[in-house]
Write an enzyme that holds these catalytic residues in place. Structure first.
Site, PDB file in Angstrom:
ATOM      1  CE1 TYR A  97      41.367  12.460  21.621  1.00 57.48           C
ATOM      2  CE2 TYR A  97      41.413  10.104  22.051  1.00 57.48           C
ATOM      3  CZ  TYR A  97      42.076  11.304  21.917  1.00 57.48           C
ATOM      4  OH  TYR A  97      43.438  11.330  22.089  1.00 57.48           O
ATOM      5  CG  HIS A 145      43.243  15.655  26.098  1.00 58.95           C
ATOM      6  ND1 HIS A 145      42.151  15.138  25.466  1.00 58.95           N
ATOM      7  CD2 HIS A 145      44.268  15.476  25.229  1.00 58.95           C
ATOM      8  CE1 HIS A 145      42.490  14.672  24.271  1.00 58.95           C
ATOM      9  NE2 HIS A 145      43.777  14.879  24.109  1.00 58.95           N
TER      10      HIS A 145
END
Length: 270
Positions: free
Chosen positions: A42, A100
């Site tokens: 991110y 992730h």
């Protein structure tokens, strides 16, 4: 049975960068959020860390989640990358670290990165570990590597339009919590007439109804917003109880509509 407990309601930061991320996290903490969910990819861990540091909320009152990106899954990289994340987040330890996405093309074996993640936990860099975007087969491999009791959650896309029942049932059978991301399907479910009618019946918002539905199924949720009013409103989903009939109406909305399916990253979904 898994004794790992994670908060049921948190603040997601996907797609939020720079000052936008700082403001969202600061406002979220201000109105009562205590779980903040970020990730290496991110590129906002430093912004999240800054917002937390400036919030005045004590670290022990917070639950911070980050996620290891696929470039960092190898045994020699994972722990070092998490240490970098901790520096950005301005903390000695996160509460939860997730893989992730599974390694593209299985380049890094599940046993290798789960072992490295367990090592990060053993070193005290993270309190809990888990996975994200794993299908049943991958979850089985992760369980074989570290044991079901070590896996706090599988964070997956899950919304009224993508209910992922087989995967959720398998995780539940193993005592692994399910965390739902994109529970509002990028806002698509907010315009759904069924959800709108349920919201009207409760004097609630469509977002509150969708979040309450997921919570009532036993899932954790991590909605994000840049608007303070929406952050505050979403929290109220925790007090909303839907009837069995309303839960059944939402169950009927499932259409297998997946929005997060990146080519080269996504596994073969169940």
């Amino acid at each position: 049975m898994n004794t790992n407990t994670i908060p049921a309601f948190g603040l997601g930061t996907f797609r939020l960068k720079g000052q936008t991320a700082i403001d969202s996290v600061r406002n979220g903490l201000d109105v009562g959020y205590r779980l903040i969910d970020t990730a290496q990819i991110y590129e906002n861990e430093a912004a999240v860390g800054q917002a937390i540091a400036e919030s005045g909320v004590a670290r022990e009152d917070l639950f911070i989640t980050t996620k290891i990106w696929t470039d960092n899954l190898a045994q020699g990289k994972l722990v070092a990358s998490l240490k970098d994340s901790l520096v950005k987040l301005r903390t000695d330890q996160v509460d939860l670290t997730l893989i992730h996405w599974p390694s593209p093309g299985g380049a890094v074996p599940v046993a290798e990165f789960m072992g490295a993640l367990a090592e990060a936990k053993a070193q005290g860099l993270t309190r809990l570990i888990g996975v994200s975007n794993f299908n049943i087969a991958l979850l089985q491999q992760a369980i074989a590597a570290v044991g079901a009791s070590a896996i706090a959650t599988n964070q997956v896309e899950l919304s009224p339009y993508l209910q992922n029942r087989r995967l959720a049932a398998f995780a539940e059978s193993q005592g692994i919590a399910v965390t739902s991301y994109m529970t509002l399907a990028y806002g698509k479910v907010l315009a759904d007439p069924v959800i709108g009618a349920i919201a009207a019946a409760h004097g609630a918002t469509p977002a509150q109804v969708a979040l309450a539905w997921a919570l009532q199924l036993g899932y954790a949720v991590i909605p994000s917003s840049t608007q303070r009013a929406n952050l505050q409103s979403n929290l109220k989903a925790q007090q909303l109880r839907l009837t069995d009939a309303e839960m059944a109406q939402i169950a009927a909305l499932d259409r297998g509509e997946r929005l997060a399916n990146p080519e080269g990253l996504a596994p073969a979904w169940d």
